[in-house]
Design a protein around this motif. Sequence first.
Motif, PDB file in Angstrom:
ATOM      1  N   THR A  97       0.801  -1.235   0.000  1.00 37.54           N
ATOM      2  CA  THR A  97       0.000   0.000   0.000  1.00 37.54           C
ATOM      3  C   THR A  97       0.828   1.276   0.000  1.00 37.54           C
ATOM      4  O   THR A  97       0.266   2.365  -0.024  1.00 37.54           O
ATOM      5  CB  THR A  97      -0.930   0.027   1.226  1.00 37.54           C
ATOM      6  OG1 THR A  97      -0.138   0.019   2.430  1.00 37.54           O
ATOM      7  CG2 THR A  97      -1.867  -1.167   1.230  1.00 37.54           C
ATOM      8  N   GLU A  98       2.185   1.171   0.020  1.00 40.42           N
ATOM      9  CA  GLU A  98       2.974   2.384   0.175  1.00 40.42           C
ATOM     10  C   GLU A  98       2.806   3.352  -0.994  1.00 40.42           C
ATOM     11  O   GLU A  98       2.746   4.572  -0.799  1.00 40.42           O
ATOM     12  CB  GLU A  98       4.453   2.061   0.400  1.00 40.42           C
ATOM     13  CG  GLU A  98       5.151   1.382  -0.758  1.00 40.42           C
ATOM     14  CD  GLU A  98       6.649   1.206  -0.506  1.00 40.42           C
ATOM     15  OE1 GLU A  98       7.145   1.678   0.519  1.00 40.42           O
ATOM     16  OE2 GLU A  98       7.299   0.577  -1.351  1.00 40.42           O
ATOM     17  N   VAL A  99       2.735   2.844  -2.217  1.00 38.80           N
ATOM     18  CA  VAL A  99       2.568   3.734  -3.366  1.00 38.80           C
ATOM     19  C   VAL A  99       1.211   4.424  -3.309  1.00 38.80           C
ATOM     20  O   VAL A  99       1.105   5.647  -3.498  1.00 38.80           O
ATOM     21  CB  VAL A  99       2.724   2.953  -4.689  1.00 38.80           C
ATOM     22  CG1 VAL A  99       2.405   3.868  -5.877  1.00 38.80           C
ATOM     23  CG2 VAL A  99       4.140   2.403  -4.813  1.00 38.80           C
ATOM     24  N   GLU A 100       0.172   3.673  -3.017  1.00 39.64           N
ATOM     25  CA  GLU A 100      -1.168   4.255  -2.903  1.00 39.64           C
ATOM     26  C   GLU A 100      -1.212   5.328  -1.817  1.00 39.64           C
ATOM     27  O   GLU A 100      -1.859   6.371  -1.978  1.00 39.64           O
ATOM     28  CB  GLU A 100      -2.179   3.155  -2.590  1.00 39.64           C
ATOM     29  CG  GLU A 100      -3.610   3.643  -2.469  1.00 39.64           C
ATOM     30  CD  GLU A 100      -4.574   2.523  -2.097  1.00 39.64           C
ATOM     31  OE1 GLU A 100      -5.765   2.827  -1.902  1.00 39.64           O
ATOM     32  OE2 GLU A 100      -4.131   1.372  -2.005  1.00 39.64           O
ATOM     33  N   SER A 101      -0.493   5.093  -0.704  1.00 40.09           N
ATOM     34  CA  SER A 101      -0.457   6.082   0.377  1.00 40.09           C
ATOM     35  C   SER A 101       0.175   7.380  -0.099  1.00 40.09           C
ATOM     36  O   SER A 101      -0.336   8.476   0.165  1.00 40.09           O
ATOM     37  CB  SER A 101       0.326   5.525   1.567  1.00 40.09           C
ATOM     38  OG  SER A 101      -0.317   4.404   2.131  1.00 40.09           O
TER      39      SER A 101
END
Length: 339
Positions: free
Chosen positions: A222-226
């Motif tokens: 989820t880091e990119v989406e965050s």
Amino acid sequence: MRFLQYLPYFRSQDVEVTVKPLLSDIYLRALYDGGSRWREVVKGYFGRILSLLAARRYDVVIIEKELFPFMPAIAERFLRLIGVPYVVDYDDALFHRYDCHSNTWIRRLLGRKIDSVMRYSSTVIAGNDYLAERARSAGANKVEVIPTVVDAERYQPKKKSSTEASIVGWIGTPQTSRYLTPLLPIFESIQEQMSVRFIVVGAREQDFSDTAVETRPWSEETEVESIQQFDIGIMPLQDSLWERGKCGYKLIQYMACGVPVVASPVGVNCEIVEPEKNGLLADSMEEWDRALRSLLSVDFSVRDSMGANGRKRVEEWYSLQAQAPRLLSLIRDASRQSP
């Protein structure tokens, strides 16, 4: 980030790679949960000894920082003695772990350890000029700078709604979230006067209770989406020897997602951030307050333009796609050298 993400490219170029981590995922979970780690450390050191004894099967060994933390550079010297060339990679000022240690004996016994590791290597790959200069002063045979990069295909900009509250974001670990503490009064003051949310990804919730900060858990999935939810990405640092060796990875993540940045003018940050073009640099608390208010007040098109400039800079230099051929060339050259 410094090596594993390159493996698919290496294998596509007919390079066979064997990965031998020192410590296990069990160790990492214990590190973050506060559990006992000694058993995993012993297992890791024993496994590394076995790997070292089998080193002659490889054309070149790639070392992340050092083979055995808090031990002299005997293992690296052993590789040299048996004729196995090695490349060593640094994205932190690891030498300051030893030469600036609070324990006098560690400073005396290991203060120049990393210099020895660099000197025995075929090539030192450094994440920035600060690290490269240390390698050159240590007498390294060959020194090349390759920045820490992101996969530009995985990190992509995402259009954000102009009707929602702006988000100032930070991503990191519980150990590095301390850099945010001096900014908390500024966050509170700005939030009282502007429609803005302050979100940190990867910090402990309890460390920011009763503040203007909202915490979010980190995960690789989820880091990119965050980051894509951020309108502004921040990287505050204190100016010390350790921080001067950092490679600005947060900034590169933000910029890859088309997010303008605000950062402390420490070390490589001054190279990554082009003021007024892809972000702003802020030294004092007054400058941080002014920089954040400035970016929060400008038209969305201005932030979008700065974000696009940052994205272009990542594509040209701070991306996996730009650096993979360079890294592979260096490793192939090292494999042909005789220690």
